[in-house]
Design an enzyme around this catalytic site. Structure first.
Site, PDB file in Angstrom:
ATOM      1  N   ASP A   1      57.073 107.619  78.240  1.00  0.00           N
ATOM      2  CA  ASP A   1      57.608 106.902  79.375  1.00  0.00           C
ATOM      3  C   ASP A   1      58.478 107.833  80.220  1.00  0.00           C
ATOM      4  OD1 ASP A   1      57.936 104.240  80.633  1.00  0.00           O
ATOM      5  OD2 ASP A   1      60.043 104.495  80.093  1.00  0.00           O
TER       6      ASP A   1
ATOM      7  N   GLU B   1      54.074 109.885  81.799  1.00  0.00           N
ATOM      8  CA  GLU B   1      54.176 109.145  83.050  1.00  0.00           C
ATOM      9  C   GLU B   1      55.172 109.863  83.958  1.00  0.00           C
ATOM     10  OE1 GLU B   1      55.676 104.665  84.305  1.00  0.00           O
ATOM     11  OE2 GLU B   1      56.917 105.921  83.012  1.00  0.00           O
TER      12      GLU B   1
END
Length: 537
Positions: free
Chosen positions: A201, A273
């Site tokens: 993330d 990401e």
């Protein structure tokens, strides 16, 4: 030498809480994923990416982790996760976890020790602490993605701590060697349990500027609707995150993952990401200098059904020829593809054909294979996302892409026998997996056929890409590997279009396809929202 398994793979993104509820509590769970492995396997995908499964207070629905080595009780037990991994592996499916290592929950034991141990405590600098300004306001101008200053006052320390997202998501200080090592050991822990890799993330946010330099403003003349949509977009995030120093750290992470490749469990995969300042912080690194792969929000933020959008992104990628991208059109953070691009089933199929033919590792979000639209009927009382709570009614947040997976046409669309945590979307009635499964003309059948074509065609799996200059509304490119060349053409409009290229002459039209199309010599006639693949002579 054979390409690694992840190169060109199709990774199926499961948002666990909304996938399938096996125990009737209204929340999806790991046994629910296990129960639907037949379905996942039938798609032909290579791997499953699970949204965060760890214990969490759910302020940000799992992206605020309070225990990295546990399983959230809503999802089951460690034994349930191990059973899922074992069964998936027996079917040839990889299992990947979503790890959120740039920040933790404020209920994590590390943060409690940092907060309560004082400035001289063992974990005092495991998080980013700073003295407030003389008037008690934030230490600098950094803004939170979720609104307001990216700092929260903590009386126990008489300081502020940094949070790029919610105040309940304090930023872990990766500059602190012991904190960094503790985070890396999280990866070791799960790799030792047979996990095949990770989605990281916000992978551009591991490091911050120690000098706490203010972020520069986006000049008023450069501000667009995107900048005005969230206050944090009014500044360039050059110092709170997205540092160039992030790249060597990504290399450290990848090497830590690679170190497990010889443990008998196969080759691992870690991708990230990247939401801002992509090039600066490592989104386009090679697999030898950063993570194995990455995805950005360039295509996720796209809303205009135009060839230019995709051509320009691949022009950017073309500047980094040794980088291998992940390609995603929607996920748990982004409105669903068909709705975002303003269409129905025809646009859903067009975009599926494009997604599964572009160069990269495909990230396919649950329900995307069904052509699901965004759930736009959610009421204020039904919203669970903190972003929706913040921006209602201008924005309903991210829940529209997180509603339960429609399995049948029965109550709650077959997701649960109890009231679901989010309501089943009325927009999904008639689009369930069961209603499409036996229909050879369904979007589900089309998705399965596309994945099968991709896996049977090296050019579409691991091949290079050559963008062809075409006028709007046609997007066209050639994928090639060895002597194999596949032309891919897409009409991004609701009107007929013609695409001509001498290399098309004598080409073999392949299936599947969507929309009407015919080849006349070197001219390909495309009906509205048509997509065709040709094997070139």
């Amino acid at each position: 030498m054979a390409a690694p398994w992840w190169k060109g793979a199709v990774v199926y993104h499961v948002y666990v809480r909304s996938f399938f509820d096996s125990d009737g509590d209204g929340h999806g769970d790991l046994n629910g994923v296990l129960a639907k492995l037949d379905y996942i396997e039938s798609l032909g995908v290579d791997a499953i990416w699970l949204s965060p499964v760890h214990p969490s207070p759910n302020r940000d629905w799992g992206y605020d982790i309070s225990d990295y080595e546990g399983v959230h009780p809503d999802y089951g037990t460690m034994a349930d996760l191990e059973a899922l991994v074992t069964t998936a592996h027996a079917r040839g499916l990889k299992v990947m976890l979503d790890e959120v290592l740039a920040h933790t929950s404020d209920e994590h034991a590390w943060f409690a020790q940092s907060r309560d141990g004082g400035a001289e405590g063992e974990k005092a600098d495991w998080y980013v602490w700073a003295d407030p300004a003389q008037d008690g306001t934030a230490p600098n101008n950094w803004l939170s993605v979720f609104g307001g200053p990216a700092w929260a006052s903590q009386p126990a320390r008489r300081q502020h701590y940094h949070h790029k997202f919610l105040r309940q998501q304090p930023k872990l200080n990766w500059r602190q060697p012991h904190a960094q090592e503790a985070a890396l050991k999280v990866l070791d822990f799960w790799l030792a349990k047979g996990i095949d890799g990770f989605r990281l993330d916000v992978a551009g946010t591991f490091l911050h500027d120690d000098a706490l330099t203010d972020n520069p403003a986006v000049p008023p003349a450069e501000r667009t609707r995107h900048h005005w949509s969230h206050a944090s977009e009014m500044q360039r995030h050059l110092h709170d995150s997205n540092l160039a120093e992030n790249i060597p750290l990504l290399d450290v992470i990848r090497r830590r993952v690679d170190a497990h490749n010889n443990d008998g469990e196969g080759e691992r995969f870690v991708f990230g990401e990247f939401t801002e300042e992509e090039e600066r912080c490592g989104a386009y690194c090679t697999p030898q200098e950063g993570l194995h792969s990455a995805y950005t929000f360039v295509l996720l933020h796209a809303r205009k059904l135009a060839a230019q959008v995709f051509r320009e992104h691949y022009e950017t990628l073309g500047r980094f020829p040794d980088h291998w991208p992940c390609i995603s059109f929607c996920n748990h953070d982004i409105p669903r593809t068909a709705s975002r691009f303003g269409g129905g089933e025809d646009v859903a199929r067009l975009m599926l054909a494009l997604l599964l033919s572009l160069k990269g590792t495909t990230l396919l979000y649950q329900g995307e294979e069904l052509g699901l639209p965004e759930a736009r009927s959610l009421t204020r009382e039904e919203i669970r996302d903190p972003v929706g709570d913040l921006y209602w009614p201008i924005s309903k947040g991210r829940d529209g892409s997180r509603t339960p997976m429609p399995w049948t046409e029965s109550a709650n669309l077959g997701f649960s026998t109890a009231k679901p945590w989010l309501p089943a979307a009325p927009e999904h009635v008639g689009l369930s997996a069961a209603s499409q499964d036996g229909d050879p003309n369904s979007t589900l059948a089309f998705s399965r056929a596309l994945i099968a074509l991709r896996k049977a065609t090296p050019a579409l799996t691991v091949g290079e890409i050559e963008m062809i200059t075409t006028p709007e509304p046609v997007l066209a490119f050639i994928r090639y590997e060895g002597a194999e060349r596949i032309a891919c053409a897409f009409n991004m409009s609701a009107a007929p279009a013609i695409f001509g290229d001498e290399r098309l002459a004598g080409g073999e039209l392949l299936t599947p396809s969507t929309g009407e199309a015919s080849l006349d010599g070197a001219a390909l006639h495309l009906g509205p929202h048509a997509a065709r693949f040709l094997r070139l002579a």
